[in-house]
Motif scaffolding. Sequence first.
Motif, PDB file in Angstrom:
ATOM      1  N   ASN A  95      11.564  -8.048 -15.285  1.00 53.28           N
ATOM      2  CA  ASN A  95      10.352  -8.625 -14.693  1.00 53.28           C
ATOM      3  C   ASN A  95       9.122  -7.809 -15.053  1.00 53.28           C
ATOM      4  OD1 ASN A  95      11.816 -10.675 -13.478  1.00 53.28           O
ATOM      5  ND2 ASN A  95      12.070  -9.551 -11.553  1.00 53.28           N
ATOM      6  N   LEU A  96       9.272  -6.464 -14.948  1.00 58.54           N
ATOM      7  CA  LEU A  96       8.150  -5.582 -15.265  1.00 58.54           C
ATOM      8  C   LEU A  96       7.744  -5.745 -16.727  1.00 58.54           C
ATOM      9  CD1 LEU A  96       6.274  -3.253 -14.437  1.00 58.54           C
ATOM     10  CD2 LEU A  96       8.109  -1.661 -15.035  1.00 58.54           C
ATOM     11  N   GLN A  97       8.747  -5.809 -17.597  1.00 58.68           N
ATOM     12  CA  GLN A  97       8.455  -5.962 -19.014  1.00 58.68           C
ATOM     13  C   GLN A  97       7.743  -7.296 -19.290  1.00 58.68           C
ATOM     14  OE1 GLN A  97      11.939  -5.977 -21.462  1.00 58.68           O
ATOM     15  NE2 GLN A  97      10.801  -5.969 -23.403  1.00 58.68           N
ATOM     16  N   GLY A  98       8.197  -8.364 -18.637  1.00 56.28           N
ATOM     17  CA  GLY A  98       7.596  -9.678 -18.861  1.00 56.28           C
ATOM     18  C   GLY A  98       6.130  -9.725 -18.460  1.00 56.28           C
TER      19      GLY A  98
ATOM     20  N   ARG B  78      -4.916 -11.809 -13.274  1.00 52.34           N
ATOM     21  CA  ARG B  78      -4.580 -10.458 -13.734  1.00 52.34           C
ATOM     22  C   ARG B  78      -4.197  -9.574 -12.545  1.00 52.34           C
ATOM     23  NH1 ARG B  78      -9.059  -9.301 -15.787  1.00 52.34           N
ATOM     24  NH2 ARG B  78      -8.652 -10.058 -17.900  1.00 52.34           N
ATOM     25  N   LYS B  79      -4.920  -9.737 -11.449  1.00 52.95           N
ATOM     26  CA  LYS B  79      -4.633  -8.949 -10.252  1.00 52.95           C
ATOM     27  C   LYS B  79      -3.247  -9.273  -9.709  1.00 52.95           C
ATOM     28  CE  LYS B  79      -6.553  -7.855  -5.715  1.00 52.95           C
ATOM     29  NZ  LYS B  79      -7.668  -8.143  -4.743  1.00 52.95           N
ATOM     30  N   THR B  80      -2.872 -10.543  -9.776  1.00 51.53           N
ATOM     31  CA  THR B  80      -1.545 -10.960  -9.297  1.00 51.53           C
ATOM     32  C   THR B  80      -0.445 -10.372 -10.183  1.00 51.53           C
ATOM     33  OG1 THR B  80      -2.443 -13.036  -8.433  1.00 51.53           O
ATOM     34  CG2 THR B  80      -0.058 -12.925  -8.808  1.00 51.53           C
ATOM     35  N   PHE B  81      -0.677 -10.448 -11.523  1.00 53.02           N
ATOM     36  CA  PHE B  81       0.313  -9.887 -12.448  1.00 53.02           C
ATOM     37  C   PHE B  81       0.493  -8.393 -12.234  1.00 53.02           C
ATOM     38  CE2 PHE B  81       0.300 -13.237 -16.110  1.00 53.02           C
ATOM     39  CZ  PHE B  81       0.715 -14.191 -15.184  1.00 53.02           C
ATOM     40  N   ILE B  82      -0.598  -7.689 -12.029  1.00 57.18           N
ATOM     41  CA  ILE B  82      -0.525  -6.240 -11.819  1.00 57.18           C
ATOM     42  C   ILE B  82       0.204  -5.909 -10.519  1.00 57.18           C
ATOM     43  CG2 ILE B  82      -1.898  -4.169 -11.361  1.00 57.18           C
ATOM     44  CD1 ILE B  82      -3.985  -5.267 -13.316  1.00 57.18           C
ATOM     45  N   ALA B  83      -0.082  -6.712  -9.479  1.00 57.26           N
ATOM     46  CA  ALA B  83       0.576  -6.478  -8.186  1.00 57.26           C
ATOM     47  C   ALA B  83       2.087  -6.697  -8.296  1.00 57.26           C
ATOM     48  CB  ALA B  83      -0.017  -7.403  -7.124  1.00 57.26           C
ATOM     49  N   ILE B  84       2.499  -7.757  -9.010  1.00 62.24           N
ATOM     50  CA  ILE B  84       3.927  -8.023  -9.184  1.00 62.24           C
ATOM     51  C   ILE B  84       4.578  -6.910 -10.012  1.00 62.24           C
ATOM     52  CG2 ILE B  84       5.605  -9.607 -10.199  1.00 62.24           C
ATOM     53  CD1 ILE B  84       3.686 -11.897  -9.552  1.00 62.24           C
TER      54      ILE B  84
END
Length: 497
Positions: A288-291, A308-314
Amino acid sequence: MWRPRLCFYQRLSVSLVTVFFGVITLFAVASSYLQESVTREGEQRLHLDLAHHLVHDNPLLKTGVYDYDALKNLFHTLMLLGPSFEFYFVDTQGRILTKSAETAEVLRKQIDLKPVLELLEDSSSLPLYGTDPKSQNRDKIFSAAPVYNGDKLQGYLYVIIGGAQYDSIVDSLKKNKGIQQFAMVIVAGTLFLFFALMLLFRVFTLPLKRLSDDMDLFRNSGFNLASSGVSLLPWRDDSRNEVQRLGHSFNEMLKHIDLQWEQIKSTDAQRRTLLADLSHDLRTPLANLQGYVETLAIKGESLGAQERKTFIAISLKNLHNLKRLIDQIFELAYLESGHINLKKENFLLTELLHDIAAKFKIKATEKNISLTVQAEQINTYVSADIEKLERVLTNLLENAIRHTPKNGTIKINVSTVQDNIQISVVDSGVGIANEELAYIFNARYQASNTERDANSHVGLGLAISQKLVDVLGSSLTVESELGCGTTFSFSLSPVKN
C-alpha cells in the motif's frame, strides 16, 4: 586385517577368566615353590648333623682317610641303610675322591665348596643348596663335615639329602593313579568354575546388553522414540544395582529427548507459520505504501491539494503500521533470545497505574468506556522494571479497549494475594471462548471474535506481554467468559519495610 569383534560380555568373561587362571597358576606355582622350600628346609635341618656324626663316629673318617676303597664300601653300606642319601668324600679343592654311587652315574668330578663353607660357618639360613654330582645343572640340599688328618684338613664328607633313588621314587609316586585322579578333579573343578563364571557374567551383563540394544535402536531410528521400537523396560531408580539405575536414567532421557524433539518440531512449525503470516502482514502495508508513494511520484503536481493530502495521510498510516509490526517482531525476538537485562527499582505502584491509565483516557472516552484504577492500598511499593511493567500494562489496556464495546468498563485492580501484589486488568468486553483460552498467548493467534478496527493488529501483543511477565518473575493468567468480559492477572513482590 580382520579382527573378531567381541561384545562386552565376551570381553569381560575372557578378561576375568584369563585373570582368574593367571592368579590360580601363580598361586599354584608359588604354593608349590613354598611347599618344596619348606620341605627341603625341614629335611635339611633334620639331617644337618648327619655328616658330622659320621665323621666323629666312624674310625675311617675320624682319624683321616687312608683307604678309599674301604671308605667306598662304607658309603655303599650307608646308602643301603639310607637309600635317600648319597655320600661323597672330596678334597680341599672340591674334587670327588670317592663316592657311594657308580662312576657312570656321576656327571661331575668336582663340587662347588662355597655352599659347603657357608653351611659350616652359618646354618641358620636354610635351605641351602649344593652341587649335585649326578646332574649337570641341578643343586640339592646336603649335609657336610670337615675331615682332618691330625690338625690338617684333608677334605670334606659331603652327603646329598634326597638322592637320585629318592627322586626316582617320588617321580613314580607322582604318576600314581590316585594323584592323577586328584589332578583330574582339580581340572574338572576348574572347568566347572570357568563355566559357572561365564554363566554369572552372562546374567550380570544381560541387562547392560539390553540397554545397549535399546540405545542402538533409538539412534538408528533417528532419535524418534515412537518408531524406534525401544521397549522401555521397567528399570528401577531405587535399586542398588547400578545397571538398573542407569536403565531408569536412560528411559527418562529418552522421554525427555522425545518431548524436546516434539517441542522442536512444534516450534519449527509455529516458526514457519509465523514467518508466513508476518511476511503477509509486512507485504500488505508495504505494498500500500509503495502504491501511494509511486502515485505521488508519478502524478506529482497533477494531483489536487486535498488528494495529495489524503495520499500522504494513507501512506503515513501504512508506514506507522509497518513500523509497529517490525518493532513488535524485534521485541518478540529479543525476548525469546533470553538476553534481557532487568533494571529493578522501588516505586509506588498506584502512581504508575494512574499515569498509564491517563494515557488511555482519550481512547476510552471516544468509546464512552469507564477506565478506573482500584487499589486496596494506595501506598504500596513494589520492586520491578518500570519500563517492562508499563509495556505489559499498555498491551493489556490496548486489547481491553479494542475488545470492549461502547459504554463498557475497564478496571485496573490491585489486591494482596498470599503476600504478593496482584494486578488485574478487568474488562466487560466480548470475552474469549473457553476452547480458545489455551492459545491466546501464541504468537499471531487471534480469537475468532476479535474486534476489528481501522488499525492493523498482528497478534503479537499478548505473546510479548506473557514473556515480559515471565521476565518480571511472575506468570500472566487469563480468565474469561464469552460475552461477559476478560481478566488478565499477574503478581509482583512488594517492598518490605
